[in-house]
Design an enzyme around this catalytic site. Structure first.
Site, PDB file in Angstrom:
ATOM      1  N   ASP A 258     -31.247  -5.660 -21.388  1.00  0.00           N
ATOM      2  CA  ASP A 258     -30.103  -5.614 -20.472  1.00  0.00           C
ATOM      3  C   ASP A 258     -30.289  -4.441 -19.507  1.00  0.00           C
ATOM      4  OD1 ASP A 258     -27.693  -5.878 -19.167  1.00  0.00           O
ATOM      5  OD2 ASP A 258     -26.504  -4.927 -20.749  1.00  0.00           O
TER       6      ASP A 258
ATOM      7  N   ASP B  11     -20.133   3.688 -18.567  1.00  0.00           N
ATOM      8  CA  ASP B  11     -20.335   2.246 -18.487  1.00  0.00           C
ATOM      9  C   ASP B  11     -19.343   1.507 -19.385  1.00  0.00           C
ATOM     10  OD1 ASP B  11     -22.076  -0.106 -17.817  1.00  0.00           O
ATOM     11  OD2 ASP B  11     -22.325  -0.110 -20.000  1.00  0.00           O
TER      12      ASP B  11
ATOM     13  N   GLU C  66     -16.449   3.064 -15.017  1.00  0.00           N
ATOM     14  CA  GLU C  66     -16.736   1.687 -14.647  1.00  0.00           C
ATOM     15  C   GLU C  66     -15.746   0.801 -15.390  1.00  0.00           C
ATOM     16  OE1 GLU C  66     -19.510  -2.170 -14.720  1.00  0.00           O
ATOM     17  OE2 GLU C  66     -19.253  -0.913 -16.475  1.00  0.00           O
TER      18      GLU C  66
ATOM     19  N   GLN D 213     -26.212  -6.354 -28.348  1.00  0.00           N
ATOM     20  CA  GLN D 213     -25.584  -5.065 -28.023  1.00  0.00           C
ATOM     21  C   GLN D 213     -24.296  -4.880 -28.818  1.00  0.00           C
ATOM     22  OE1 GLN D 213     -25.342  -5.966 -23.870  1.00  0.00           O
ATOM     23  NE2 GLN D 213     -26.560  -4.213 -23.282  1.00  0.00           N
TER      24      GLN D 213
ATOM     25  N   ARG E 137     -21.689   8.240 -15.268  1.00  0.00           N
ATOM     26  CA  ARG E 137     -20.955   6.992 -15.035  1.00  0.00           C
ATOM     27  C   ARG E 137     -20.690   6.389 -16.402  1.00  0.00           C
ATOM     28  NH1 ARG E 137     -22.594   1.539 -15.408  1.00  0.00           N
ATOM     29  NH2 ARG E 137     -21.626   0.067 -13.981  1.00  0.00           N
TER      30      ARG E 137
ATOM     31  N   ASP F 284     -25.348  -5.364 -10.514  1.00  0.00           N
ATOM     32  CA  ASP F 284     -24.799  -6.499 -11.245  1.00  0.00           C
ATOM     33  C   ASP F 284     -24.481  -7.646 -10.280  1.00  0.00           C
ATOM     34  OD1 ASP F 284     -24.891  -5.407 -13.809  1.00  0.00           O
ATOM     35  OD2 ASP F 284     -22.999  -4.335 -13.520  1.00  0.00           O
TER      36      ASP F 284
ATOM     37  N   ASN G  86     -19.973   2.161 -24.679  1.00  0.00           N
ATOM     38  CA  ASN G  86     -19.349   1.121 -25.489  1.00  0.00           C
ATOM     39  C   ASN G  86     -20.222   0.552 -26.598  1.00  0.00           C
ATOM     40  OD1 ASN G  86     -17.169  -0.949 -25.880  1.00  0.00           O
ATOM     41  ND2 ASN G  86     -18.863  -2.324 -25.347  1.00  0.00           N
TER      42      ASN G  86
ATOM     43  N   GLU H 225     -10.563  -1.679 -30.401  1.00  0.00           N
ATOM     44  CA  GLU H 225     -10.084  -3.046 -30.606  1.00  0.00           C
ATOM     45  C   GLU H 225      -8.782  -2.969 -31.399  1.00  0.00           C
ATOM     46  OE1 GLU H 225     -13.156  -2.023 -31.912  1.00  0.00           O
ATOM     47  OE2 GLU H 225     -14.099  -2.479 -29.989  1.00  0.00           O
TER      48      GLU H 225
HETATM   49  C1  BGC Z   1     -23.378  -2.793 -16.532  1.00  0.00           C
HETATM   50  C2  BGC Z   1     -24.183  -4.039 -16.687  1.00  0.00           C
HETATM   51  C3  BGC Z   1     -24.444  -4.273 -18.159  1.00  0.00           C
HETATM   52  C4  BGC Z   1     -23.135  -4.238 -18.959  1.00  0.00           C
HETATM   53  C5  BGC Z   1     -23.366  -4.239 -20.425  1.00  0.00           C
HETATM   54  C6  BGC Z   1     -22.114  -3.143 -17.275  1.00  0.00           C
HETATM   55  O1  BGC Z   1     -21.019  -2.531 -16.982  1.00  0.00           O
HETATM   56  O2  BGC Z   1     -23.127  -2.456 -15.189  1.00  0.00           O
HETATM   57  O3  BGC Z   1     -25.374  -3.998 -15.965  1.00  0.00           O
HETATM   58  O4  BGC Z   1     -25.055  -5.512 -18.338  1.00  0.00           O
HETATM   59  O5  BGC Z   1     -22.416  -3.096 -18.641  1.00  0.00           O
HETATM   60  O6  BGC Z   1     -24.024  -3.079 -20.798  1.00  0.00           O
END
Ligand code: BGC
Length: 524
Positions: free
Chosen positions: A63, A202, A244, A170, A200, A310, A105, A209
């Protein structure tokens, strides 16, 4: 252009770069940190003041590196910690800040934490989220709808299902476990200690949850972000946290907290509306969205963007808007990915220079700090034949040779192929030629950045009524911006009688704009 009373990120122009596709310094067909360092002179020339680097952690790369297998390492193909420190040092020397992606995450299923967690009786089991009943948390949507139908996946070794908001390789970390929260905070420290200027965060909405919720934007997530922010304020003042969070405006706003969570957040809601406005000759959607954009806490800042690594996400628009955007921009089903469009800026706009410049001019004058995506400044194309989102992550085109000058490797060893079609191949689109041509897109984008008043980052904004739905007019402090989203030449009333940049003309307060024309007006 710096204003010392403002935090640096409020007047910055960001540039997003994928290390693996930017410049390959050692000829192995994969871009690397040293290659990026060697290109800092170009970035300084371009005028950007901060780079955002996509993930560089060790990763199986299923990924794009968002599948982290070690938070405390660098993918060997990219270089080592010395290379990373050198990049930061050299960037700082040129007045360029450096932020990197930090994947909060989830990890890769190859991360040793997960490998240990799967084992029967493991003390790490509760580092991830498990269940015997895959109907748990059924109100959470699936994000990668092209490849998944559930957020649970069965693990044979563990004999349980594990939770994943993205790919099933993941697994999501379990933030209810204090050990996880601490390990992630420590990993952040590890990177920030090297002199980074920001992270950033992500996929930040999905950390916790809870049954009976959609498992997004939960109060527990905000509480954790406040803890992280307080660590930053205490230990790393000046460092920026960028959220993000692809969410609706009211949920997105919460990531600023009361000025005590993230300093910045991507303005996801406005982005697709810019494309809708161009496609429909009607700027009303943008004007309305902007007018509804709430004030944000002091010291905070929006991050505005057109494209990124993305798909152009369409998750947060109405179904009618989504259909119109798919119609206009993704006629071929291969151009669609999940709920979005996997194309780059120039091909989305049919290579129309007027539209590309218009959207850049608007991007640079919207409230917030702009984030440009590498290659869009030269009008790079995409390759929809490549899997997943790789088609918008192809090698940077530096010169007109078939290998685009990004790597000396045999092209068959390139990590991703260079775009080779007639319209967007390196013979037509490349830094070398565009730099030498004062009429090129690259020169135009560079001029825009140079002309951008810092007030566009910091001043209050107000949506004006120019009396024509095809024109977006906004006041930014002492400046006025007018942008014609239509193919017709138009005259509207919103001028300030002084010119900063653009291709329209001003007479009194009457402004004439050519098709897709724009003006920045104000105290020059
Ligand atoms: C990233 C993606 C990624 C996803 C899962 C997103 O917020 O920008 O490129 O696939 O997170 O990690």
């Amino acid at each position: 252009m710096s204003d010392d009373s403002e935090p640096w990120y409020r007047t910055a122009v960001f540039y997003e770069v994928a290390v693996h596709s930017y410049a390959d310094s050692n000829g192995d067909g994969i871009g690397d940190l040293q290659g990026l360092t060697e290109r800092l002179a170009y970035l300084e020339w371009l005028g950007i003041t901060a780079i955002w680097i996509l993930p560089i952690f060790p990763s199986p790369m299923r990924d794009g590196g968002y599948d982290v297998s070690d938070y405390l390492g660098i993918r060997p193909e990219f270089g080592d910690f010395d290379d990373f420190r050198t990049l930061i040092e050299q960037a700082h020397r040129r007045g360029i800040r450096v932020i990197t992606d930090f994947i909060v995450n989830h990890t890769s299923n190859q991360h040793p934490w997960f490998q240990e967690a799967r084992l029967p009786g493991s003390r790490k089991r509760d580092w991830y989220v498990w269940t015997d009943d895959p109907s748990t948390y059924s109100e959470a949507r699936v994000i990668f709808v092209d490849t998944h139908t559930s957020n649970w996946a069965w693990d044979e070794v563990a004999g349980q299902y594990y939770w994943h908001r993205f790919f099933d390789h993941q697994p999501d970390l379990n933030y209810d476990n204090p050990a996880v929260r601490d390990a992630i905070a420590d990993a952040m420290r590890f990177w920030l200690d090297m002199g980074l200027d920001g992270l950033r965060l992500d996929a930040v909405p999905y950390l916790f949850e809870r049954e009976g919720t959609n498992c997004e934007n939960l109060p527990e997530t905000h509480a954790y972000l406040k803890e992280i922010r307080s660590m930053i304020d205490d230990e790393y003042p000046g460092v920026v946290l960028l959220a993000e969070a692809n969410q609706r405006p009211e949920d997105l706003l919460a990531y600023f907290g009361d000025g005590d969570e993230c300093h910045m957040a991507f303005n996801f809601p406005i982005m697709p509306l810019l494309f809708l406005a161009v496609a429909s000759d009607d700027a009303t959607v943008v004007a309305k969205e902007l007018a509804a954009t709430p004030d944000i806490p002091r010291g905070c800042q929006w991050s505005v963007f057109l494209r990124n690594h993305d798909e152009l996400t369409l998750e947060m628009v109405t179904s009618t808007q989504r259909a119109a955007l798919y119609d206009a921009y993704a006629p071929d089903p291969a151009m669609r990915k999940n709920v979005g469009i996997r194309r780059r800026l120039a091909p989305l706009l049919n290579g129309d220079r007027r539209k590309i410049e218009l959207l850049h001019a608007v991007l640079l004058s919207l409230p917030g700090s702009p984030v440009m995506y590498y290659g869009d400044e030269i009008g790079m194309g995409d390759d929809i034949v490549l899997p997943d989102r790789d088609g918008v992550r192809t090698p940077m085109q530096w010169n007109p040779t078939p290998s685009a000058g990004w790597s000396d490797a045999d092209p068959t060893h390139f990590y991703l192929p260079v775009v080779s079609d007639d319209a967007y191949g390196p013979n037509r689109v490349n830094v070398h030629d565009e730099r030498a041509d004062e009429h090129s897109l690259l020169s135009a984008v560079r001029n825009l950045i140079a002309m951008r008043p810092p007030a566009f980052g910091t001043a209050a904004f107000k949506v004006l009524n120019p009396g024509d739905p095809r024109v977006l007019a906004i006041a930014r402090g002492e400046f006025t911006v007018a942008a014609n989203f239509s193919s017709a030449p138009l005259t509207v009333r919103c001028g300030t009688d002084s010119y900063v940049a653009g291709n329209g003309t001003i007479k009194g307060n009457s402004v004439s704009l050519p098709p897709y024309g724009w003006l920045w007006m104000g105290p020059a």
